[in-house]
Design a protein around this motif. Structure first.
Motif, PDB file in Angstrom:
ATOM      1  N   ILE A   3      63.102  53.206  36.446  1.00 57.32           N
ATOM      2  CA  ILE A   3      62.371  53.832  35.346  1.00 57.32           C
ATOM      3  C   ILE A   3      63.118  55.100  34.960  1.00 57.32           C
ATOM      4  O   ILE A   3      63.373  55.352  33.792  1.00 57.32           O
ATOM      5  CB  ILE A   3      60.923  54.194  35.779  1.00 57.32           C
ATOM      6  N   CYS A   4      63.464  55.884  35.961  1.00 54.52           N
ATOM      7  CA  CYS A   4      64.203  57.126  35.728  1.00 54.52           C
ATOM      8  C   CYS A   4      65.629  56.944  36.237  1.00 54.52           C
ATOM      9  O   CYS A   4      65.867  56.906  37.439  1.00 54.52           O
ATOM     10  CB  CYS A   4      63.514  58.273  36.473  1.00 54.52           C
ATOM     11  N   VAL A   5      66.540  56.793  35.294  1.00 49.93           N
ATOM     12  CA  VAL A   5      67.939  56.556  35.653  1.00 49.93           C
ATOM     13  C   VAL A   5      68.563  57.823  36.230  1.00 49.93           C
ATOM     14  O   VAL A   5      69.314  57.776  37.203  1.00 49.93           O
ATOM     15  CB  VAL A   5      68.731  56.074  34.409  1.00 49.93           C
ATOM     16  N   CYS A   6      68.229  58.964  35.665  1.00 49.65           N
ATOM     17  CA  CYS A   6      68.818  60.232  36.130  1.00 49.65           C
ATOM     18  C   CYS A   6      68.569  60.460  37.609  1.00 49.65           C
ATOM     19  O   CYS A   6      69.442  60.911  38.335  1.00 49.65           O
ATOM     20  CB  CYS A   6      68.237  61.408  35.355  1.00 49.65           C
ATOM     21  N   LYS A   7      67.358  60.146  38.043  1.00 48.98           N
ATOM     22  CA  LYS A   7      66.989  60.406  39.433  1.00 48.98           C
ATOM     23  C   LYS A   7      66.920  59.126  40.259  1.00 48.98           C
ATOM     24  O   LYS A   7      66.478  59.150  41.408  1.00 48.98           O
ATOM     25  CB  LYS A   7      65.637  61.125  39.491  1.00 48.98           C
ATOM     26  N   VAL A  34      60.991  62.400  38.829  1.00 46.82           N
ATOM     27  CA  VAL A  34      60.904  61.640  37.571  1.00 46.82           C
ATOM     28  C   VAL A  34      60.779  62.595  36.373  1.00 46.82           C
ATOM     29  O   VAL A  34      59.918  63.463  36.364  1.00 46.82           O
ATOM     30  CB  VAL A  34      59.657  60.726  37.586  1.00 46.82           C
ATOM     31  N   GLY A  35      61.646  62.426  35.417  1.00 47.48           N
ATOM     32  CA  GLY A  35      61.538  63.206  34.184  1.00 47.48           C
ATOM     33  C   GLY A  35      62.062  64.626  34.290  1.00 47.48           C
ATOM     34  O   GLY A  35      61.886  65.416  33.366  1.00 47.48           O
ATOM     35  N   SER A  36      62.729  64.949  35.377  1.00 42.30           N
ATOM     36  CA  SER A  36      63.158  66.335  35.544  1.00 42.30           C
ATOM     37  C   SER A  36      64.540  66.609  34.940  1.00 42.30           C
ATOM     38  O   SER A  36      65.010  67.734  34.972  1.00 42.30           O
ATOM     39  CB  SER A  36      63.147  66.721  37.018  1.00 42.30           C
ATOM     40  N   GLN A  37      65.161  65.556  34.369  1.00 42.90           N
ATOM     41  CA  GLN A  37      66.449  65.828  33.717  1.00 42.90           C
ATOM     42  C   GLN A  37      66.382  65.558  32.214  1.00 42.90           C
ATOM     43  O   GLN A  37      65.949  66.415  31.472  1.00 42.90           O
ATOM     44  CB  GLN A  37      67.556  65.044  34.410  1.00 42.90           C
ATOM     45  N   CYS A  38      66.777  64.360  31.782  1.00 45.28           N
ATOM     46  CA  CYS A  38      66.824  64.137  30.330  1.00 45.28           C
ATOM     47  C   CYS A  38      65.445  63.928  29.715  1.00 45.28           C
ATOM     48  O   CYS A  38      65.255  64.158  28.532  1.00 45.28           O
ATOM     49  CB  CYS A  38      67.732  62.947  30.003  1.00 45.28           C
ATOM     50  N   GLY A  39      64.496  63.446  30.517  1.00 45.09           N
ATOM     51  CA  GLY A  39      63.141  63.255  30.007  1.00 45.09           C
ATOM     52  C   GLY A  39      62.902  61.940  29.290  1.00 45.09           C
ATOM     53  O   GLY A  39      61.795  61.669  28.845  1.00 45.09           O
ATOM     54  N   LYS A  40      63.928  61.091  29.185  1.00 44.93           N
ATOM     55  CA  LYS A  40      63.775  59.823  28.458  1.00 44.93           C
ATOM     56  C   LYS A  40      62.815  58.861  29.137  1.00 44.93           C
ATOM     57  O   LYS A  40      62.300  57.942  28.529  1.00 44.93           O
ATOM     58  CB  LYS A  40      65.138  59.131  28.303  1.00 44.93           C
ATOM     59  N   CYS A  41      62.607  59.057  30.437  1.00 46.59           N
ATOM     60  CA  CYS A  41      61.763  58.144  31.195  1.00 46.59           C
ATOM     61  C   CYS A  41      60.285  58.518  31.118  1.00 46.59           C
ATOM     62  O   CYS A  41      59.435  57.782  31.608  1.00 46.59           O
ATOM     63  CB  CYS A  41      62.196  58.172  32.656  1.00 46.59           C
ATOM     64  N   LEU A  42      59.979  59.658  30.543  1.00 48.42           N
ATOM     65  CA  LEU A  42      58.606  60.182  30.605  1.00 48.42           C
ATOM     66  C   LEU A  42      57.580  59.226  30.031  1.00 48.42           C
ATOM     67  O   LEU A  42      56.515  59.018  30.615  1.00 48.42           O
ATOM     68  CB  LEU A  42      58.523  61.534  29.890  1.00 48.42           C
TER      69      LEU A  42
HETATM   70 FE1  FES Z   1      64.323  60.313  33.952  1.00 51.21          FE
HETATM   71 FE2  FES Z   1      66.499  61.118  32.690  1.00 51.21          FE
HETATM   72  S1  FES Z   1      65.782  59.099  32.953  1.00 51.21           S
HETATM   73  S2  FES Z   1      64.988  62.332  33.605  1.00 51.21           S
END
Ligand code: FES
Length: 56
Positions: A3-7, A34-42
């Motif tokens: 869901i969250c690629v960044c994390k 979750v959501g602590s970087q780009c936020g796209k997964c929020l």
């Molecule tokens: Fe979750 Fe980037 S995909 S913060």
């Protein structure tokens, strides 16, 4: 599935955290990042949170 690629947080990890008591996006963010970087997964993460909470 991530869901969250960044994390690198999967839907499974989110569901597990919810089963263990996480009941808000804030707690998911604190526990898993979750959501602590780009936020796209929020949007997807909060939808998953809502769906899981409805089941409880
Ligand atoms: Fe979750 Fe980037 S995909 S913060």
């Amino acid at each position: 599935m991530f869901i969250c690629v960044c994390k690198a947080v999967s839907d499974k990890a989110i569901k597990q955290a919810i089963a263990e008591g996480a009941d808000s996006m804030r707690s998911l963010k604190n526990q898993l990042g979750v959501g602590s970087q780009c936020g796209k997964c929020l949007c997807q993460a909060s939808q998953l949170l809502h769906n899981e909470l409805v089941k409880q």
